[in-house]
Design an enzyme around this catalytic site. Structure first.
Site, mmCIF file in Angstrom:
data_model
loop_
_atom_site.group_PDB
_atom_site.id
_atom_site.type_symbol
_atom_site.label_atom_id
_atom_site.label_comp_id
_atom_site.label_asym_id
_atom_site.label_seq_id
_atom_site.Cartn_x
_atom_site.Cartn_y
_atom_site.Cartn_z
ATOM 1 N N HIS A 34 82.574 67.002 73.449
ATOM 2 C CA HIS A 34 81.554 66.365 72.611
ATOM 3 C C HIS A 34 81.709 66.915 71.200
ATOM 4 C CE1 HIS A 34 79.516 70.186 73.109
ATOM 5 N NE2 HIS A 34 79.548 70.036 74.429
ATOM 6 N N HIS A 37 82.201 70.689 70.568
ATOM 7 C CA HIS A 37 83.556 71.233 70.701
ATOM 8 C C HIS A 37 84.360 70.938 69.429
ATOM 9 C CE1 HIS A 37 82.656 70.587 75.144
ATOM 10 N NE2 HIS A 37 83.013 71.853 75.120
ATOM 11 N N SER A 188 78.264 69.662 77.695
ATOM 12 C CA SER A 188 78.883 68.727 78.635
ATOM 13 C C SER A 188 77.883 68.368 79.733
ATOM 14 C CB SER A 188 80.115 69.371 79.267
ATOM 15 O OG SER A 188 80.972 69.827 78.252
#
Ligand code: AMP
Length: 282
Positions: A34, A37, A188
């Site tokens: 996402h 990151h 996540s």
């Protein structure tokens, strides 16, 4: 973007880049990527010639088999995100045997007590698993700089300790928490929330902002009680722990001492999804 699916091909490439004097920045992940990151790679791209990602869902850091099984996996989407970000030059997607040649087991580390606080209490063995996989990844990718999110603040502290104790030639950088528009820390695991749960989960960050206002106005027991009360009123949510700790030792504090930095840490279950967040108190 280059993709390496074995230790051997990665090794040859890394050695060539090192010979050319390229500075490597690296951030390991467990995939289901996402924007949080990507913010690590954005930071890495500013300070390095080459940026490396890795994607590996590390079994040894899961203390709960169900959590491991339900962990979201979507490699094709991950590769697309990395490619589109344009910050990443290479991604390593190792096999289990590349990281665990002697079988899936963790080493045992002494992180000087950091591993016994918070997540260490609630997730036995977690940090030995994290240490084992991160040590191996750092030895294989050989980055000059490695980037970890402050979302997992205890993990960041433990990795700094790991690198210091093993004298690995890499500088560890912390990156600020990237949040959804409503303040929920990106994760996540958010993919496993329904749209309504995702909306409701904003209360986690809102609570941390309140704690920051209460800090230095209320006593610690008063703050702890108010946080508990907030989550008692939230349907479908269970507060696993809330604690204010010294940022350096990660030990829960009994008092606010002058000259120390403090951070509030929280873990909340939204049904069976475990969400983690923290805030620096100022
Ligand atoms: P994970 O894939 O969950 O193991 O995370 C990989 C790295 O990304 C870790 O260093 C995390 O702390 C970091 N990270 C995950 N979510 C965020 C976020 N919302 N903001 C900043 N860093 C994050």
């Amino acid at each position: 973007m280059k993709i390496f699916r074995s230790k051997k091909t990665l090794h040859d490439y890394v050695e060539r880049q090192k010979e050319m004097g390229k500075k490597i920045g690296f951030a390991p992940t467990m995939g289901a990527l996402h924007r949080g990151h990507i913010s690590l790679y954005e930071a890495a791209a500013k300070e390095n010639d080459l940026v490396f990602s890795s994607i590996f869902v590390n079994p040894t850091q899961f203390n709960n088999a169900g959590d491991l099984e339900k962990y979201p996996r979507n490699i094709e989407n991950d590769l697309k995100m990395l490619e589109e970000s344009a910050f990443v030059d290479a991604v390593y997607i190792p096999e289990v045997s590349d990281l665990y040649p002697d079988g899936l087991k963790s080493k045992t580390y002494d992180f000087e007590g950091l591993e016994n606080e918070m997540e260490g209490k609630f997730r036995p063995g977690h940090f030995d698993g994290v240490g084992t996989v991160v040590e191996e990844l750092l030895r294989q990718v050989k980055p000059d700089n490695a980037y970890f999110g402050e979302k997992d603040f205890q993990q960041l502290a433990i990795i700094k300790k790991l690198v210091q104790k093993l004298q690995l030639p890499v500088k560890i950088h912390g990156v600020k928490i990237y949040r959804e528009e409503n303040g929920l820390a990106m994760s996540s695991r958010n993919e496993r929330l329904s749209p309504d749960q995702r909306k409701a989960a904003k209360v986690i960050h809102e609570t941390l902002l309140k704690v920051n206002d209460w800090f230095r106005v209320l006593t610690l027991p008063e703050i702890n009680l108010r946080v508990k009360d907030i989550f008692e009123d939230q349907r479908g949510m269970v507060l696993e722990y809330f604690q204010i700790a010294d940022e350096n030792t990660l030990k829960e504090t009994d008092f606010f001492y002058r000259g120390h930095d403090y951070r509030a840490f929280i873990v909340v279950f939204v049904n069976d999804v475990r969400l983690i967040d923290n805030i620096h108190l100022d």
